[in-house]
Design an enzyme around this catalytic site. Sequence first.
Site, PDB file in Angstrom:
ATOM      1  N   CYS A  41       1.797  -2.385  15.761  1.00  0.00           N
ATOM      2  CA  CYS A  41       1.699  -2.112  14.321  1.00  0.00           C
ATOM      3  C   CYS A  41       0.965  -3.241  13.601  1.00  0.00           C
ATOM      4  CB  CYS A  41       3.095  -1.937  13.732  1.00  0.00           C
ATOM      5  SG  CYS A  41       3.074  -1.599  11.957  1.00  0.00           S
ATOM      6  N   GLU A  54       0.829  -1.205   0.000  1.00  0.00           N
ATOM      7  CA  GLU A  54       0.000   0.000   0.000  1.00  0.00           C
ATOM      8  C   GLU A  54       0.866   1.258   0.000  1.00  0.00           C
ATOM      9  OE1 GLU A  54      -4.051  -1.528   2.185  1.00  0.00           O
ATOM     10  OE2 GLU A  54      -2.377  -1.040   3.467  1.00  0.00           O
ATOM     11  N   CYS A  74       6.513  -6.969   7.053  1.00  0.00           N
ATOM     12  CA  CYS A  74       7.613  -6.400   7.850  1.00  0.00           C
ATOM     13  C   CYS A  74       8.074  -7.433   8.862  1.00  0.00           C
ATOM     14  CB  CYS A  74       7.138  -5.145   8.575  1.00  0.00           C
ATOM     15  SG  CYS A  74       8.468  -4.277   9.439  1.00  0.00           S
ATOM     16  N   CYS A 118       3.357   8.567   1.088  1.00  0.00           N
ATOM     17  CA  CYS A 118       3.953   7.631   2.047  1.00  0.00           C
ATOM     18  C   CYS A 118       4.068   6.276   1.334  1.00  0.00           C
ATOM     19  CB  CYS A 118       3.015   7.538   3.253  1.00  0.00           C
ATOM     20  SG  CYS A 118       3.486   6.288   4.440  1.00  0.00           S
ATOM     21  N   CYS A 122      -0.744   5.762  10.101  1.00  0.00           N
ATOM     22  CA  CYS A 122       0.468   5.045  10.514  1.00  0.00           C
ATOM     23  C   CYS A 122       0.111   3.739  11.192  1.00  0.00           C
ATOM     24  CB  CYS A 122       1.252   5.858  11.531  1.00  0.00           C
ATOM     25  SG  CYS A 122       1.918   7.353  10.899  1.00  0.00           S
ATOM     26  N   CYS A 169       6.809  -5.070  15.612  1.00  0.00           N
ATOM     27  CA  CYS A 169       6.406  -4.092  16.634  1.00  0.00           C
ATOM     28  C   CYS A 169       4.987  -4.413  17.109  1.00  0.00           C
ATOM     29  CB  CYS A 169       6.480  -2.674  16.083  1.00  0.00           C
ATOM     30  SG  CYS A 169       8.158  -2.216  15.585  1.00  0.00           S
TER      31      CYS A 169
HETATM   32  N1  SAH Z   1       9.626   0.531   9.887  1.00  0.00           N
HETATM   33  C1  SAH Z   1       9.693   1.943   9.856  1.00  0.00           C
HETATM   34  C2  SAH Z   1       8.629   2.622   9.000  1.00  0.00           C
HETATM   35  C3  SAH Z   1       7.201   2.125   9.097  1.00  0.00           C
HETATM   36  S1  SAH Z   1       6.236   2.538  10.494  1.00  0.00           S
HETATM   37  C4  SAH Z   1       9.667   2.495  11.277  1.00  0.00           C
HETATM   38  O1  SAH Z   1       9.461   1.743  12.204  1.00  0.00           O
HETATM   39  O2  SAH Z   1       9.911   3.675  11.441  1.00  0.00           O
HETATM   40  C5  SAH Z   1       5.965   4.252  10.428  1.00  0.00           C
HETATM   41  C6  SAH Z   1       5.617   4.875  11.775  1.00  0.00           C
HETATM   42  O3  SAH Z   1       4.305   4.464  12.217  1.00  0.00           O
HETATM   43  C7  SAH Z   1       6.563   4.468  12.891  1.00  0.00           C
HETATM   44  O4  SAH Z   1       6.992   5.600  13.583  1.00  0.00           O
HETATM   45  C8  SAH Z   1       5.698   3.604  13.805  1.00  0.00           C
HETATM   46  O5  SAH Z   1       6.152   3.693  15.136  1.00  0.00           O
HETATM   47  C9  SAH Z   1       4.328   4.213  13.602  1.00  0.00           C
HETATM   48  N2  SAH Z   1       3.221   3.319  13.918  1.00  0.00           N
HETATM   49  C10 SAH Z   1       3.128   2.009  13.678  1.00  0.00           C
HETATM   50  N3  SAH Z   1       1.939   1.520  14.091  1.00  0.00           N
HETATM   51  C11 SAH Z   1       1.244   2.578  14.580  1.00  0.00           C
HETATM   52  C12 SAH Z   1      -0.072   2.729  15.122  1.00  0.00           C
HETATM   53  N4  SAH Z   1      -0.906   1.703  15.216  1.00  0.00           N
HETATM   54  N5  SAH Z   1      -0.447   3.962  15.524  1.00  0.00           N
HETATM   55  C13 SAH Z   1       0.373   5.014  15.392  1.00  0.00           C
HETATM   56  N6  SAH Z   1       1.606   4.941  14.853  1.00  0.00           N
HETATM   57  C14 SAH Z   1       2.043   3.731  14.469  1.00  0.00           C
END
Ligand code: SAH
Length: 360
Positions: free
Chosen positions: A130, A103, A123, A116, A345, A127
């Site tokens: 996420c 996406e 991935c 974006c 995000c 995390c």
């Molecule tokens: N892998 C990279 C880029 C992808 S995530 C990274 O970790 O930076 C992009 C951003 O979205 C990151 O800062 C992550 O912490 C944030 N993120 C992921 N899941 C989220 C959620 N459910 N709510 C808010 N931010 C989130």
Amino acid sequence: MFQCCQEKNGLTDKPDIKDLTQDRLAAWLEERGIERYRVQQIFKWIYIRQVDRFQEMTDLGKDLRDRLASCFSIRRLTVQKLQTAEDGTRKFLFRLADGAHVESVLIPERDHETLCISSQVGCAMGCAFCLTARGGFIRNLTAGEILSQVRDVCRTASKNRITNIVFMGMGEPLANYDHLVYALEILTDSDCGLKFSNRKITVSTAGLAPKMADLGRDTRVNLAVSLNATQNPTRDLLMPINRRFPLEALLDACHHYPLPPTRRITFEYVLLADINDTPEDARRLSKLLSPLKAKVNLIPFNEFEGAAFRRPRQERVLGFQKILIEKNLTVMIRESKGTEISAACGQLSANALPRQEDCF
Ligand code: SAH
């Protein structure tokens, strides 16, 4: 170097020419006794005039056009689904040549748009907050696939308004380093590439400390670090990468990051109710960041079905921001765009089964 191949069933399995660096294309040409300056001509057709067929490259001889066409393709991603949110955010679900999906999200701002993009299918970072992490890691995107997201969205939507590119979609860009760096090279090539400014491109990492040093050496783009916690035990639970590169190693990499003058590292901090959103967290965060040239993006957690976390109340978010501002940090609260179409995000999953009428 590249095997020439035949078209099968209308589908092409010829390599995408966008996966070739200028040097590799020059080597391919040289093997055939063709001059190097043709590379620039070909790249201009692909990235500036954005043609779909080698036959349209009218300043190349017919013989060269035919040879390119018999060995390479100029792939477009298939837009499998396009959703538009009330705030104008558009989410593209792309199908790749092997059937995998990624996406990209186009976010309207006051006077420009930010795109974006994804760097991997799925991935591996795992995390806890996420949604992308839930599907696990499938594969790296090629440089051509990274570039195609930008090229194809620029062609279908608001051509000249997209000024900013953020690698904050699916995947960990620094875990796909070589393809990332090559894609950045073409994105910022002002002669025959996509002509984006280095200052307008941001690569976001979960904290692959050694690769951050490489990025600083090899490129001039902006760095964002997803910090998300101020103590190792919390960060270990939220972001398993912290067990390999704990906060000390991560912040050390930030200290040594070769920042161009006037630039700062962006620290992203997902606010999770009662996990990392206390006033003590805010004070610890300001202490960690005060020696750095830093700015902070607070991202109140974007909820999704089955998530184990909650978004803090707005007073809590504002209180957290206030403490950081009092310590002289620049802090933005990132309002989430496109939440109702899961475009915010951490909400990208690319697992939607699109209905036929959504496609074009
Ligand atoms: N892998 C990279 C880029 C992808 S995530 C990274 O970790 O930076 C992009 C951003 O979205 C990151 O800062 C992550 O912490 C944030 N993120 C992921 N899941 C989220 C959620 N459910 N709510 C808010 N931010 C989130």
